[in-house]
Design a protein around this motif. Structure first.
Motif, PDB file in Angstrom:
ATOM      1  N   ASN A 177     100.067  -8.021 -30.077  1.00  0.00           N
ATOM      2  CA  ASN A 177     100.124  -6.700 -30.723  1.00  0.00           C
ATOM      3  C   ASN A 177      99.507  -6.707 -32.118  1.00  0.00           C
ATOM      4  O   ASN A 177     100.032  -6.107 -33.054  1.00  0.00           O
ATOM      5  N   ARG A 178      98.385  -7.394 -32.251  1.00  0.00           N
ATOM      6  CA  ARG A 178      97.690  -7.439 -33.531  1.00  0.00           C
ATOM      7  C   ARG A 178      96.222  -7.076 -33.323  1.00  0.00           C
ATOM      8  O   ARG A 178      95.620  -7.435 -32.326  1.00  0.00           O
ATOM      9  N   ARG A 179      95.653  -6.392 -34.320  1.00  0.00           N
ATOM     10  CA  ARG A 179      94.250  -5.994 -34.243  1.00  0.00           C
ATOM     11  C   ARG A 179      93.364  -7.117 -34.767  1.00  0.00           C
ATOM     12  O   ARG A 179      93.646  -7.748 -35.768  1.00  0.00           O
ATOM     13  N   TYR A 180      92.257  -7.373 -34.055  1.00  0.00           N
ATOM     14  CA  TYR A 180      91.269  -8.366 -34.454  1.00  0.00           C
ATOM     15  C   TYR A 180      89.883  -7.723 -34.461  1.00  0.00           C
ATOM     16  O   TYR A 180      89.617  -6.772 -33.729  1.00  0.00           O
ATOM     17  N   TYR A 181      89.012  -8.304 -35.282  1.00  0.00           N
ATOM     18  CA  TYR A 181      87.623  -7.853 -35.382  1.00  0.00           C
ATOM     19  C   TYR A 181      86.707  -9.025 -35.049  1.00  0.00           C
ATOM     20  O   TYR A 181      86.992 -10.171 -35.415  1.00  0.00           O
ATOM     21  N   TRP A 182      85.600  -8.734 -34.367  1.00  0.00           N
ATOM     22  CA  TRP A 182      84.686  -9.816 -34.019  1.00  0.00           C
ATOM     23  C   TRP A 182      83.244  -9.341 -34.058  1.00  0.00           C
ATOM     24  O   TRP A 182      82.956  -8.153 -33.928  1.00  0.00           O
ATOM     25  N   ARG A 183      82.338 -10.289 -34.292  1.00  0.00           N
ATOM     26  CA  ARG A 183      80.916  -9.993 -34.318  1.00  0.00           C
ATOM     27  C   ARG A 183      80.156 -11.256 -33.925  1.00  0.00           C
ATOM     28  O   ARG A 183      80.697 -12.360 -33.961  1.00  0.00           O
ATOM     29  N   VAL A 184      78.891 -11.083 -33.582  1.00  0.00           N
ATOM     30  CA  VAL A 184      78.073 -12.190 -33.090  1.00  0.00           C
ATOM     31  C   VAL A 184      76.692 -12.110 -33.739  1.00  0.00           C
ATOM     32  O   VAL A 184      76.134 -11.022 -33.886  1.00  0.00           O
ATOM     33  N   ARG A 185      76.160 -13.267 -34.108  1.00  0.00           N
ATOM     34  CA  ARG A 185      74.816 -13.335 -34.679  1.00  0.00           C
ATOM     35  C   ARG A 185      73.954 -14.261 -33.825  1.00  0.00           C
ATOM     36  O   ARG A 185      74.267 -15.442 -33.669  1.00  0.00           O
ATOM     37  N   PRO A 186      72.874 -13.750 -33.244  1.00  0.00           N
ATOM     38  CA  PRO A 186      71.955 -14.631 -32.501  1.00  0.00           C
ATOM     39  C   PRO A 186      71.133 -15.462 -33.475  1.00  0.00           C
ATOM     40  O   PRO A 186      70.747 -14.996 -34.546  1.00  0.00           O
ATOM     41  N   VAL A 187      70.861 -16.719 -33.108  1.00  0.00           N
ATOM     42  CA  VAL A 187      70.173 -17.647 -34.007  1.00  0.00           C
ATOM     43  C   VAL A 187      69.045 -18.339 -33.253  1.00  0.00           C
ATOM     44  O   VAL A 187      69.251 -18.872 -32.154  1.00  0.00           O
ATOM     45  N   ASN A 188      67.870 -18.347 -33.846  1.00  0.00           N
ATOM     46  CA  ASN A 188      66.735 -19.103 -33.323  1.00  0.00           C
ATOM     47  C   ASN A 188      66.683 -20.443 -34.040  1.00  0.00           C
ATOM     48  O   ASN A 188      66.863 -20.515 -35.258  1.00  0.00           O
ATOM     49  N   ARG A 189      66.415 -21.518 -33.307  1.00  0.00           N
ATOM     50  CA  ARG A 189      66.468 -22.855 -33.905  1.00  0.00           C
ATOM     51  C   ARG A 189      65.348 -23.086 -34.920  1.00  0.00           C
ATOM     52  O   ARG A 189      65.463 -23.943 -35.786  1.00  0.00           O
ATOM     53  N   TYR A 190      64.254 -22.334 -34.828  1.00  0.00           N
ATOM     54  CA  TYR A 190      63.152 -22.485 -35.777  1.00  0.00           C
ATOM     55  C   TYR A 190      63.293 -21.549 -36.976  1.00  0.00           C
ATOM     56  O   TYR A 190      62.763 -21.821 -38.044  1.00  0.00           O
ATOM     57  N   ASP A 191      63.949 -20.449 -36.782  1.00  0.00           N
ATOM     58  CA  ASP A 191      64.114 -19.459 -37.848  1.00  0.00           C
ATOM     59  C   ASP A 191      65.554 -18.988 -37.815  1.00  0.00           C
ATOM     60  O   ASP A 191      65.930 -18.147 -36.992  1.00  0.00           O
ATOM     61  N   VAL A 192      66.386 -19.533 -38.715  1.00  0.00           N
ATOM     62  CA  VAL A 192      67.822 -19.261 -38.658  1.00  0.00           C
ATOM     63  C   VAL A 192      68.196 -17.973 -39.383  1.00  0.00           C
ATOM     64  O   VAL A 192      69.370 -17.626 -39.465  1.00  0.00           O
ATOM     65  N   SER A 193      67.202 -17.276 -39.934  1.00  0.00           N
ATOM     66  CA  SER A 193      67.515 -15.985 -40.536  1.00  0.00           C
ATOM     67  C   SER A 193      67.880 -15.000 -39.439  1.00  0.00           C
ATOM     68  O   SER A 193      67.606 -15.222 -38.259  1.00  0.00           O
ATOM     69  N   GLY A 194      68.488 -13.919 -39.790  1.00  0.00           N
ATOM     70  CA  GLY A 194      68.895 -12.932 -38.788  1.00  0.00           C
ATOM     71  C   GLY A 194      70.101 -12.163 -39.267  1.00  0.00           C
ATOM     72  O   GLY A 194      70.540 -12.295 -40.411  1.00  0.00           O
ATOM     73  N   SER A 195      70.646 -11.384 -38.388  1.00  0.00           N
ATOM     74  CA  SER A 195      71.760 -10.514 -38.763  1.00  0.00           C
ATOM     75  C   SER A 195      72.806 -10.515 -37.659  1.00  0.00           C
ATOM     76  O   SER A 195      72.546 -10.892 -36.523  1.00  0.00           O
ATOM     77  N   PHE A 196      74.002 -10.063 -38.036  1.00  0.00           N
ATOM     78  CA  PHE A 196      75.105  -9.937 -37.093  1.00  0.00           C
ATOM     79  C   PHE A 196      75.033  -8.599 -36.369  1.00  0.00           C
ATOM     80  O   PHE A 196      74.439  -7.632 -36.858  1.00  0.00           O
ATOM     81  N   SER A 197      75.663  -8.572 -35.221  1.00  0.00           N
ATOM     82  CA  SER A 197      75.905  -7.296 -34.553  1.00  0.00           C
ATOM     83  C   SER A 197      76.901  -6.486 -35.368  1.00  0.00           C
ATOM     84  O   SER A 197      77.563  -7.004 -36.273  1.00  0.00           O
ATOM     85  N   GLU A 198      77.011  -5.227 -35.069  1.00  0.00           N
ATOM     86  CA  GLU A 198      78.089  -4.436 -35.661  1.00  0.00           C
ATOM     87  C   GLU A 198      79.431  -4.958 -35.137  1.00  0.00           C
ATOM     88  O   GLU A 198      79.545  -5.318 -33.970  1.00  0.00           O
ATOM     89  N   PRO A 199      80.449  -5.056 -35.982  1.00  0.00           N
ATOM     90  CA  PRO A 199      81.726  -5.603 -35.505  1.00  0.00           C
ATOM     91  C   PRO A 199      82.450  -4.642 -34.562  1.00  0.00           C
ATOM     92  O   PRO A 199      82.361  -3.428 -34.698  1.00  0.00           O
ATOM     93  N   TYR A 200      83.136  -5.223 -33.607  1.00  0.00           N
ATOM     94  CA  TYR A 200      84.029  -4.489 -32.721  1.00  0.00           C
ATOM     95  C   TYR A 200      85.464  -4.900 -33.064  1.00  0.00           C
ATOM     96  O   TYR A 200      85.697  -5.966 -33.639  1.00  0.00           O
ATOM     97  N   GLN A 201      86.389  -4.060 -32.663  1.00  0.00           N
ATOM     98  CA  GLN A 201      87.791  -4.395 -32.846  1.00  0.00           C
ATOM     99  C   GLN A 201      88.539  -4.247 -31.533  1.00  0.00           C
ATOM    100  O   GLN A 201      88.153  -3.479 -30.651  1.00  0.00           O
ATOM    101  N   PHE A 202      89.590  -5.030 -31.385  1.00  0.00           N
ATOM    102  CA  PHE A 202      90.458  -4.906 -30.221  1.00  0.00           C
ATOM    103  C   PHE A 202      91.873  -5.231 -30.650  1.00  0.00           C
ATOM    104  O   PHE A 202      92.100  -5.902 -31.655  1.00  0.00           O
ATOM    105  N   ARG A 203      92.819  -4.712 -29.899  1.00  0.00           N
ATOM    106  CA  ARG A 203      94.221  -5.039 -30.155  1.00  0.00           C
ATOM    107  C   ARG A 203      94.695  -5.972 -29.059  1.00  0.00           C
ATOM    108  O   ARG A 203      94.508  -5.715 -27.870  1.00  0.00           O
ATOM    109  N   ASN A 204      95.297  -7.071 -29.492  1.00  0.00           N
ATOM    110  CA  ASN A 204      95.805  -8.033 -28.529  1.00  0.00           C
ATOM    111  C   ASN A 204      97.100  -7.522 -27.922  1.00  0.00           C
ATOM    112  O   ASN A 204      98.017  -7.107 -28.630  1.00  0.00           O
ATOM    113  N   GLY A 205      97.171  -7.544 -26.585  1.00  0.00           N
ATOM    114  CA  GLY A 205      98.349  -7.029 -25.888  1.00  0.00           C
ATOM    115  C   GLY A 205      99.516  -7.990 -25.942  1.00  0.00           C
ATOM    116  O   GLY A 205      99.466  -9.041 -26.575  1.00  0.00           O
TER     117      GLY A 205
END
Length: 507
Positions: A380-408
C-alpha cells in the motif's frame, strides 16, 4: 563470486536497499600510483618515436567490473558511473580517443576486494581481468586511495567516493595507464604538503625517491627534460597532497625552486593533485605521449566499431505497471518497457518520490526489457520508476518520463507450491499474436478455472469449470488482442491457487 549484468542472482543482491557510503574527503585521498614506467623512460630518451594524433577517432574497449560487499551493498551508483564515464570521454575526445563499455558489466560481491590493500588488489586484478581490453575496477576503498594504476596487471582501480560524476579521478588514472607520471614526480614520498621544504627557503636540487635520485625541476626550464615528469610544457609542481586552487586556478601560496625563483603552481593539469574543480587538461607533450603509448598497444584498438548513436529516452515506453495503477502483490513487481534502437543496456531507477535527484531507492543496469523488483516493497505504498536506454559507445541520453504505481496488499501465501511446480506456461515472454500453451500433469481430477488479469486488476480473459483429463490439462491462450505489457494468469484447481506473470512483447 561474480555475476553478469543480466543475471538474476546479481539483481537479487542489487535490489537490496543500502545506505550510500559516507562521502570521503578528497583532500585526504590521493592516487596510489607511484614511480615512472620503463616505457616512459625509453620514450623520453628518444628510443620510441612519437605518434601524431589520428584524424579518425580511436575506440578503446573498457571492461568494467563493479565490486560490492558480500551482501551486495555498496555498489557504485549506475547514473553517477555513466556521468563519470562521460567526463572521461570528454577529456579524451580532445585527442580523438574514446572509450566504450565492452560486453556486459561484471559485478563481484566480495568485502575483501571492496575494501582492499594492494596485495588483495593484485589478486582482484589478476583473477578477474580480461585479455584484449582495458580493465577498470570500481571498489569501495582502493588501498586507501582515490584510485591507482597497477602496471603489473595493466589495470585501473577507482574508488566509489571518487567517482562522483563531476571529478577527473578516472581521467587521472587513465593518464597513468597511458604512460604519464604525476606532475610532481619525485615529491610523492613526502605526501604531506605542509612538509614540503620549498615555501620559505629554496627547494633542494635533488630528491631521493624509490631508491633513486630525482632532479627537482627549475622554473627557467633548464632541466625540464631530466627533472620531475620529464615534460617541458608542464610547469614545476612540488605539491604531493590534494589541494584547493584559488579563483585563478593556482595554489594559494608560492614556492621557491632550487635557484630561489618564486613561482605559483597551476592546478589545471589532470596529472597534478589539485582538487577536481581545478583540473581540466593534459599538456600537448602529455597528449603526444598518451597517443604514442596507445598506438603501441597491439590488438587493443584494432576493432572497427559499428555505426551508433546515443539511445533516446523519448523512444522508450513504460509498458507495465500502467501509470497510476495498483499492482496485485506486495512482495514484488515486474517492470516492463519496450526495446529501444541503439540501446545496449538500460538503467532502471525506482524511488519512493517523484524526485530522482540524489540517492534513489534502487538503481541498476540490465540488458533485458523487463526487471523484477522483489523483497523491498512496502504494501500500500506509491512508487515511481523510470528507465534510461544506454548505448555502449555513447552513454549520453535521457530517461523516460516517470510512471507511478501503488503496491497492493494481496498476499501470495495462498499459492500452492505443488501445483505451481506442475504448471507450464510457454512461451513467456510471448510475442503479441503468438499463442501461449498452458499445461500441467498429475494435478488431480477437479475442475479448473483461470483468469488473465492486467496490472490494474481488469480481467482480460477467463475460462471456468474445465475438467482435467487423467489429472492433466492443456489450454491455448490467444494474445493477438493483447497490448504489449505485463499480465497475470490466476489459475485455481480444487481451491489451490497459482499465479504467473505473463509478459507480452510487441509482435
Amino acid at each position: 563470486m561474480t555475476a553478469r549484468l543480466l543475471s538474476a542472482f546479481f539483481l537479487l543482491y542489487l535490489l537490496i536497499p543500502t545506505a550510500a557510503p559516507a562521502q570521503a574527503s578528497l583532500a585526504d585521498l590521493g592516487c596510489g600510483t607511484v614511480g615512472r614506467s620503463p616505457w616512459l623512460d625509453k620514450y623520453q630518451a628518444g628510443k620510441i618515436p612519437p605518434l601524431a594524433k589520428s584524424l579518425e577517432t580511436t575506440y578503446v574497449p573498457i571492461h568494467l567490473t563493479i565490486v560490492g560487499e558480500d551482501n551486495g551493498g555498496g555498489y557504485a551508483d549506475p547514473l553517477t558511473l555513466l556521468n563519470s564515464f562521460a567526463i572521461l570521454n570528454a577529456d579524451f575526445a580532445k585527442i580523438n580517443v574514446q572509450f566504450y563499455i565492452d560486453e556486459d558489466i561484471d559485478y563481484i560481491n566480495s568485502s575483501i576486494y571492496y575494501d582492499h590493500d594492494f596485495e588483495d588488489g593484485r589478486d582482484l586484478l589478476s583473477s578477474f581481468g580480461r585479455s584484449g581490453v582495458f580493465n577498470n575496477f570500481v571498489v569501495g576503498n582502493p588501498a586507501g586511495n582515490c584510485g591507482y594504476y597497477s602496471p603489473s596487471e595493466d589495470a585501473v582501480v577507482l574508488g566509489v567516493n571518487c567517482i562522483n560524476g563531476a571529478d577527473r579521478t578516472w581521467s587521472h588514472e587513465v593518464g597513468h595507464y597511458l604512460g604519464l607520471p604525476h606532475t610532481f614526480f619525485g615529491w610523492e614520498s613526502i605526501g604531506d604538503i605542509s612538509k614540503v621544504d620549498a615555501f620559505d627557503k629554496p627547494a633542494p636540487a635533488t630528491l631521493s625517491y624509490v631508491g633513486s635520485t630525482v632532479e627537482v625541476e627549475r622554473v627557467d626550464g633548464s632541466n625540464c627534460t631530466e627533472a620531475a615528469d620529464g615534460f617541458c610544457d608542464t610547469a614545476p609542481d612540488y605539491l604531493p597532497g590534494r589541494w584547493l586552487c584559488d579563483n585563478l586556478g593556482l595554489y594559494p601560496d608560492s614556492l621557491l625552486d632550487p635557484d630561489s625563483t618564486r613561482f605559483a603552481v597551476s592546478g589545471k593539469n589532470i596529472m597534478s593533485y589539485a582538487n577536481d574543480g581545478c583540473v581540466d587538461r593534459f599538456s600537448p607533450e602529455q597528449t603526444t605521449t598518451m597517443i604514442t603509448n596507445l598506438g603501441g598497444r597491439v590488438g587493443l584498438t584494432d576493432r572497427i566499431p559499428p555505426a551508433f548513436n546515443a539511445a533516446r529516452g523519448e523512444d522508450l515506453d513504460l509498458l507495465a505497471p500502467a501509470d497510476r495503477s495498483s499492482v496485485p502483490y506486495s512482495d514484488e513487481v515486474t517492470l516492463v518497457w519496450n526495446a529501444v534502437d541503439q540501446a545496449d543496456f538500460y538503467l532502471v531507477q525506482l524511488n519512493i518520490s517523484s524526485n530522482f535527484k540524489g540517492n534513489v531507492f534502487t538503481s541498476f543496469f540490465t540488458s533485458d526489457t523487463s526487471a523484477v523488483v522483489r523483497d523491498i516493497l512496502d504494501p500500500n505504498r506509491r512508487y515511481y520508476w523510470r528507465v534510461r536506454p544506454v548505448n555502449r559507445y555513447d552513454v549520453s541520453g535521457s530517461f523516460s518520463e516517470p510512471y507511478q504505481f501503488r503496491n497492493g496488499a494481496i498476499s501470495t501465501a495462498t499459492i500452492d507450491p505443488q501445483l505451481d511446480a506442475a504448471v507450464v506456461l510457454s512461451p513467456n515472454p510471448v510475442s503479441g499474436g503468438q499463442v501461449i500453451q498452458l499445461s500441467a500433469a498429475n494435478t488431480g481430477t477437479d475442475l479448473l478455472s483461470y483468469q488473465l488479469v492486467d496490472p490494474a486488476g481488469r480481467v482480460i480473459a477467463e475460462r471456468s469449470n474445465l475438467r482435467t483429463v487423467g489429472g492433466s490439462f492443456r489450454e491455448v491462450i490467444e494474445t493477438d488482442r493483447l497490448a504489449a505489457g505485463l499480465y497475470f494468469l490466476r489459475l485455481t484447481l480444487d481451491g489451490r491457487l497459482v499465479t504467473r506473470k505473463v509478459i507480452v512483447t510487441p509482435g
